[in-house]
Motif scaffolding. Structure first.
Motif, PDB file in Angstrom:
ATOM      1  N   ASP A 129       8.840   2.588  29.005  1.00  0.00           N
ATOM      2  CA  ASP A 129       9.777   3.347  29.914  1.00  0.00           C
ATOM      3  C   ASP A 129       9.410   3.436  30.985  1.00  0.00           C
ATOM      4  OD1 ASP A 129       7.571   4.881  28.978  1.00  0.00           O
ATOM      5  OD2 ASP A 129       8.867   6.712  28.729  1.00  0.00           O
ATOM      6  N   THR A 130       8.257   3.822  31.412  1.00  0.00           N
ATOM      7  CA  THR A 130       7.829   3.920  32.853  1.00  0.00           C
ATOM      8  C   THR A 130       7.771   2.679  33.645  1.00  0.00           C
ATOM      9  OG1 THR A 130       6.150   5.838  32.132  1.00  0.00           O
ATOM     10  CG2 THR A 130       6.018   4.895  34.503  1.00  0.00           C
ATOM     11  N   PHE A 131       7.453   1.631  32.991  1.00  0.00           N
ATOM     12  CA  PHE A 131       7.572   0.370  33.738  1.00  0.00           C
ATOM     13  C   PHE A 131       9.103   0.010  34.083  1.00  0.00           C
ATOM     14  CE2 PHE A 131       8.869  -4.296  32.878  1.00  0.00           C
ATOM     15  CZ  PHE A 131       8.238  -4.921  34.035  1.00  0.00           C
ATOM     16  N   GLU A 132       9.975   0.238  33.068  1.00  0.00           N
ATOM     17  CA  GLU A 132      11.488   0.032  33.420  1.00  0.00           C
ATOM     18  C   GLU A 132      12.134   0.780  34.518  1.00  0.00           C
ATOM     19  OE1 GLU A 132      12.840  -2.574  32.240  1.00  0.00           O
ATOM     20  OE2 GLU A 132      11.853  -3.285  30.467  1.00  0.00           O
ATOM     21  N   LYS A 133      11.714   1.929  34.660  1.00  0.00           N
ATOM     22  CA  LYS A 133      12.055   2.864  35.560  1.00  0.00           C
ATOM     23  C   LYS A 133      11.685   2.511  36.798  1.00  0.00           C
ATOM     24  CE  LYS A 133      12.332   7.831  36.668  1.00  0.00           C
ATOM     25  NZ  LYS A 133      11.905   9.315  36.154  1.00  0.00           N
ATOM     26  N   THR A 134      10.296   2.269  36.982  1.00  0.00           N
ATOM     27  CA  THR A 134       9.679   1.802  38.060  1.00  0.00           C
ATOM     28  C   THR A 134      10.370   0.583  38.727  1.00  0.00           C
ATOM     29  OG1 THR A 134       7.775   3.017  37.517  1.00  0.00           O
ATOM     30  CG2 THR A 134       7.451   1.739  39.415  1.00  0.00           C
ATOM     31  N   LEU A 135      10.252  -0.311  37.905  1.00  0.00           N
ATOM     32  CA  LEU A 135      11.032  -1.521  38.632  1.00  0.00           C
ATOM     33  C   LEU A 135      12.465  -1.470  38.958  1.00  0.00           C
ATOM     34  CD1 LEU A 135      10.772  -4.769  38.673  1.00  0.00           C
ATOM     35  CD2 LEU A 135      11.414  -4.763  36.360  1.00  0.00           C
ATOM     36  N   ALA A 136      13.071  -0.783  37.896  1.00  0.00           N
ATOM     37  CA  ALA A 136      14.458  -0.546  38.347  1.00  0.00           C
ATOM     38  C   ALA A 136      14.711   0.281  39.956  1.00  0.00           C
ATOM     39  CB  ALA A 136      15.266   0.321  37.530  1.00  0.00           C
ATOM     40  N   ASN A 137      13.850   1.185  40.054  1.00  0.00           N
ATOM     41  CA  ASN A 137      13.840   1.843  41.357  1.00  0.00           C
ATOM     42  C   ASN A 137      13.372   0.900  42.557  1.00  0.00           C
ATOM     43  OD1 ASN A 137      14.162   3.978  43.114  1.00  0.00           O
ATOM     44  ND2 ASN A 137      11.705   4.671  42.694  1.00  0.00           N
ATOM     45  N   THR A 168       3.024  -5.580  44.036  1.00  0.00           N
ATOM     46  CA  THR A 168       1.888  -4.824  44.644  1.00  0.00           C
ATOM     47  C   THR A 168       1.846  -3.178  44.316  1.00  0.00           C
ATOM     48  OG1 THR A 168       1.903  -6.387  46.301  1.00  0.00           O
ATOM     49  CG2 THR A 168       0.788  -4.042  46.671  1.00  0.00           C
ATOM     50  N   LEU A 169       3.178  -2.709  44.277  1.00  0.00           N
ATOM     51  CA  LEU A 169       3.614  -1.040  44.029  1.00  0.00           C
ATOM     52  C   LEU A 169       3.631  -0.806  42.803  1.00  0.00           C
ATOM     53  CD1 LEU A 169       5.458  -0.835  47.412  1.00  0.00           C
ATOM     54  CD2 LEU A 169       2.875  -0.513  46.707  1.00  0.00           C
ATOM     55  N   LEU A 170       4.063  -1.736  41.773  1.00  0.00           N
ATOM     56  CA  LEU A 170       4.350  -1.381  40.412  1.00  0.00           C
ATOM     57  C   LEU A 170       3.524  -0.398  39.781  1.00  0.00           C
ATOM     58  CD1 LEU A 170       6.623  -2.571  38.500  1.00  0.00           C
ATOM     59  CD2 LEU A 170       5.097  -4.172  37.571  1.00  0.00           C
ATOM     60  N   HIS A 171       2.211  -0.330  39.983  1.00  0.00           N
ATOM     61  CA  HIS A 171       1.354   0.598  39.311  1.00  0.00           C
ATOM     62  C   HIS A 171       1.335   1.928  40.021  1.00  0.00           C
ATOM     63  CE1 HIS A 171      -1.291  -1.529  41.756  1.00  0.00           C
ATOM     64  NE2 HIS A 171      -2.072  -0.443  41.875  1.00  0.00           N
ATOM     65  N   TYR A 200       8.442   4.806  50.420  1.00  0.00           N
ATOM     66  CA  TYR A 200       7.445   4.834  49.236  1.00  0.00           C
ATOM     67  C   TYR A 200       6.459   5.740  49.703  1.00  0.00           C
ATOM     68  CZ  TYR A 200       3.723   3.219  46.177  1.00  0.00           C
ATOM     69  OH  TYR A 200       2.744   3.194  45.063  1.00  0.00           O
ATOM     70  N   ARG A 201       5.902   5.840  51.217  1.00  0.00           N
ATOM     71  CA  ARG A 201       5.032   6.794  51.382  1.00  0.00           C
ATOM     72  C   ARG A 201       5.519   8.261  51.213  1.00  0.00           C
ATOM     73  NH1 ARG A 201       3.843   8.829  56.943  1.00  0.00           N
ATOM     74  NH2 ARG A 201       6.228   8.655  57.240  1.00  0.00           N
TER      75      ARG A 201
END
Length: 279
Positions: A129-137, A168-171, A200-201
């Motif tokens: 769920d964290t992956f899907e949310k981060t990827l979508a964002n 690079t920023l997925l995690h 992002y910063r």
């Protein structure tokens, strides 16, 4: 926070002479030359800072990033990144850092980028769920949502670089090292990347260190700049102060085919604040 104290890096490079005979001799007696890529460098970077490293080719910019990421070990001195010694490559350290090199791809070219993202999520134990949310964002911020299922080899350079940023920023690293991230990108893509990095910063309170020969990258997003020359720091301070220091200088190149004209002009301008060089 990043702390670098009196760090130096010396490379030992084999010297090879021209010709087959000399190449054969080199198998038994090899000559080496020591090159000091970084010379007694010290600096600190605080949380949420975006710092630019600038300088000529060979100034030591990429070497510094490689030492901060743990890829190479300093010859002397110490560096502490987010409380860790980078060279030890502890798992907790690796989870807080990312390193993107504009001239090297981390994506598999024959599969869609989203498959590489899922592999990255598995390596970092990112919950689905964290992956899907981060990827979508991230994909929304970079305007590449509709391209996630396209094989990487069919993407343009700008689209591929945006996918590299997502990987690079997925995690969600707190330390982001970028080596020429806008290399080869068009003006619009460069602007999108800069806006993305600032966002992002602000969201992650991350430290971002960027090397670039494109001064628009440095001017648009960096709070601070470190200027390097032959491995040493020439300037460390605000971007605005650096610009004010040099904005009163102009270079005017005049070409004359008559030496008498040049001599007369030199005499006429001798009392003015000009520096004239005869080339």
């Amino acid at each position: 926070m990043i702390t670098v104290k009196n760090v130096s890096k010396i490379y030992r490079v084999a010297q090879k002479e021209e010709g087959l005979k000399n190449a054969f001799k080199g198998l038994f007696r090899r000559r080496y030359k020591e090159i000091e890529a970084v010379a007694d460098v010290s600096f600190e970077i605080l949380d949420s800072e975006i710092v630019g490293l600038i300088g000529l080719n060979g100034a030591g910019k990429t070497t510094i990033l490689k030492m901060l990421s743990g890829l190479i070990k300093p010859s002397s001195g110490t560096s502490v990144v987010n409380g860790f010694d980078p060279w030890k490559k502890e798992n907790d350290f690796l989870r807080t850092i990312s390193f993107l090199m504009g001239n090297k791809s981390q994506l598999s070219w024959d599969i869609p980028a989203v498959d590489s993202f899922r592999l990255e999520a598995a390596l970092y134990d990112i919950a689905n769920d964290t992956f899907e949310k981060t990827l979508a964002n991230l994909s929304s911020l970079l305007h590449v949502t509709e391209l996630l299922t396209t094989p990487v080899r069919k993407l343009s350079l700008g689209e591929r670089m945006k996918m590299e940023f997502i990987l690079t920023l997925l995690h969600r690293p707190k330390i982001v090292l970028l080596d020429e991230p806008t290399l080869g990108l068009d003006i619009i893509s460069q602007k999108n990347i800069r806006n993305f990095l600032r966002d992002y910063r602000d969201r992650e309170h991350a430290i971002i260190i960027i090397t670039s020969h494109n001064m628009n990258d440095i001017d648009d997003i960096c709070d601070r700049v470190i200027t390097l020359n032959k491995g040493s720091i020439l300037y460390d301070g605000a971007v605005g102060a650096l610009k004010r220091k040099y904005d009163n200088y102009s270079i005017v190149k005049l070409i004359f085919d008559n030496s008498t004209i040049l001599e007369n002009l030199t005499v006429a301008l001798k009392d003015l604040p000009f520096e004239m060089k005869n080339q």
